[in-house]
Design an enzyme around this catalytic site. Structure first.
Site, short mmCIF file in Angstrom:
data_model
loop_
_atom_site.label_atom_id
_atom_site.label_comp_id
_atom_site.label_asym_id
_atom_site.label_seq_id
_atom_site.Cartn_x
_atom_site.Cartn_y
_atom_site.Cartn_z
N GLN A 61 8.99 3.25 -1.75
CA GLN A 61 7.62 2.99 -2.59
C GLN A 61 8.06 4.14 -4.04
OE1 GLN A 61 4.19 2.26 -1.92
NE2 GLN A 61 4.50 1.45 -0.04
N SER A 90 1.21 -1.09 0.20
CA SER A 90 0.47 0.02 0.11
C SER A 90 0.76 1.15 -0.19
CB SER A 90 -0.86 -0.24 1.39
OG SER A 90 -0.48 0.75 2.35
N LYS A 91 0.20 1.81 -0.37
CA LYS A 91 1.53 3.53 -0.20
C LYS A 91 1.75 4.25 0.97
CE LYS A 91 0.58 4.97 -4.97
NZ LYS A 91 0.48 5.07 -6.42
N ARG A 92 0.98 3.43 1.92
CA ARG A 92 1.33 4.00 3.22
C ARG A 92 3.00 2.80 3.45
NH1 ARG A 92 -3.57 4.72 2.18
NH2 ARG A 92 -4.21 2.75 3.64
N ASP A 93 2.94 1.83 3.23
CA ASP A 93 3.74 1.08 3.91
C ASP A 93 5.14 1.39 3.62
OD1 ASP A 93 5.18 -1.56 4.23
OD2 ASP A 93 4.16 -2.44 2.68
#
Ligand code: GLU
Length: 482
Positions: free
Chosen positions: A262, A254-257
């Site tokens: 990223q 996920s983009k928040r990982d």
């Protein structure tokens, strides 16, 4: 065979993400393998989400990776324009064509009315909302009323519920979705902006795309796109939907990982080599027909085979990335790696007190173990640290009976006229022989006394880099503590 044409079509809503980079890379490899064209198109119709500089950032990061589009907004080919916001007339033209063909209709429903419908359907236990076709056959009078109220129509595609939408996915094999599972959907919003599933077809068709490789999150979009191709009598490209990228816990990225960097720019900023990143991404969801893992761009273009795209999720393995980057760093020219490492050192350590020769030597020392260039800082930092021998290490030197060795070596070092690696090496060897010490008993007291670290690079080189004065000062300080 027709000229292969594929594309990468990001929205300029963010910087180049690792998922996007991988999509671009597989399209690029496919295009180049078949001597075709790789096109960059901008899906920029979501004006509120676009970020300033988004397009340039996408292109710059692709270029850094070595992926240069044959056609793009900056380098247009014969099928431009290459930004969707510059193609609005085309979408309107094709939407009108569908209206004329009776395959689409105007819809005057307001968002509030649609929301109400949704709630009503949910109350009835129906959670997969379907548009109730209220506007499918509205009378001219009703239309006039809506227009008088100031409503502007959207255009909705009329889904043929009797049909199945099927394709042979290059990655997944045969996929079929019944038309009855899809509700009539908006192709052109009331503000004249097309929806993604409509615009992408017009663009892919007019830009003569032959294949589309994209993420598996688009599988559910493909039936809608196939309807438009069919309705307009256009030839659909072949689709290949690539698997998800997952993290080391096998969870969807996920983009928040925060366990993974990223964005490509972050790798660039940390001093990874672009060729290594290219190599790594090529293996993220694709495998060659051999056990090898290191491939140049040229080799990858040659051996790329779309039938070997993976069907199972691809794990972003940081250890593997480090290993690959390390391989490239080892094979890269020392001068180049020194130039790449220098800015990180300049920022964090007082290296201006050292000359270029020193810098090159210390980079040569650590080059074999570097995973990425900014890592050099932690490797070089001990050379600038204050003397800090711990009690534990002091005891360890005593255990190794290091005191008389340190006394002897400090005198012998002092007598060296040229304090370089070769002389230091010989000096340590001779002193060891004279005192009958070798291995750990010989090297560890010296290493600990000088660097206060149990590990480090080749000892004579490390000592040369500390320099004679520092070496002798630190050994003397240690002797006093013993
Ligand atoms: N802009 C879309 C995305 O980034 C492109 C999808 C497609 O390739 O069709 O997901």
């Amino acid at each position: 065979m027709k000229e292969v044409r594929v594309r990468y079509a990001p929205s300029p809503t963010g910087h180049l993400h690792i998922g996007g980079a991988r999509t671009a890379l597989f399209n690029y490899l496919f295009a180049k393998h078949y001597n075709g064209k790789f096109i960059f198109r901008l899906e920029d119709t979501d004006l509120e989400r676009n970020i300033p500089g988004g397009e340039a950032s996408q292109l710059d990061n692709l270029e850094w990776l070595g992926i240069i589009p044959d056609e793009s907004p900056l380098n247009p080919g014969p099928y431009g324009p290459y930004r969707q916001t510059e193609r609005l007339d085309l979408y309107k033209e094709y939407a009108n064509k569908l209206l004329d063909l009776g395959l689409a209709y105007e819809c005057y429903c307001t968002p509030e009315e649609l929301e109400e419908d949704r709630k009503k359907q949910e109350a009835e236990g129906n959670f997969s909302y379907r548009y109730d076709r209220k506007c499918l056959n509205i009378s001219e009078e009703q239309k006039a009323v809506y227009i008088a109220e100031g409503r502007k129509p959207a255009i909705r595609f009329k889904v043929d519920e009797t049909k199945d939408y099927e394709w042979n996915d290059i990655v997944r094999g045969h996929i079929s979705v019944p038309g009855k599972d899809i509700s009539d959907w908006v192709i052109l919003k009331s503000n004249g902006i097309p929806t993604y599933n409509f615009a992408v077809v017009i663009d892919d068709a007019l830009m003569k795309m032959t294949h589309v490789f994209r993420g598996e999150e688009h599988i559910s979009n493909t039936p809608k796109q196939l309807m438009i191709y069919e309705a307009l009598g256009l030839e659909a490209p072949q689709f290949g939907h690539m698997t998800l990228i997952v993290n080391e816990e096998r969870k969807k990225l996920s983009k928040r990982d925060e366990s993974i960097m990223q964005f490509i720019s972050q790798y660039k900023d940390e001093g990874y080599l672009p060729e290594a990143m290219f190599n790594f991404f090529a293996l993220l969801g694709w495998s060659p027909d051999s056990e090898d893992e290191i491939f140049s761009e040229e080799e990858l273009i040659k051996i790329f085979d779309e039938t070997r795209l993976s069907k199972s999720p691809s794990m972003f393995d940081k250890k593997k990335l480090h290993w690959i980057d390390n391989q490239y760093i080892q094979n890269e020219d020392l001068i180049k790696i020194t130039e790449m490492c220098k800015p990180y050192l300049e920022k964090e350590l007082p290296i201006s007190s050292k000359d270029e020769e020193w810098l090159t030597k210390i980079i040569a020392l650590f080059k074999p173990q570097l995973n990425y260039c900014s890592e050099i800082v932690e490797l070089v930092a001990p050379f600038f640290a204050q003397y800090h021998l711990s009690n534990e290490d002091k005891d360890f030197i005593n255990e190794l009976e290091g005191k008389d060795l340190l006394e002897a070596i400090s005198d012998n070092f002092n007598n060296l006229e040229v304090f370089d690696m070769e002389n230091i090496k010989k000096c340590i060897k001779d002193t060891g022989k004279a005192l009958n010490r070798k291995g750990k008993n010989l090297f560890m007291p010296i290493r600990l006394a000088v660097s206060n670290e149990r590990h480090g690079g080749d000892l004579p080189t490390v000592l040369e880099l500390y320099g004679k004065d520092q070496v002798i000062t630190n050994i003397k300080k240690t002797i006093e503590l013993l």
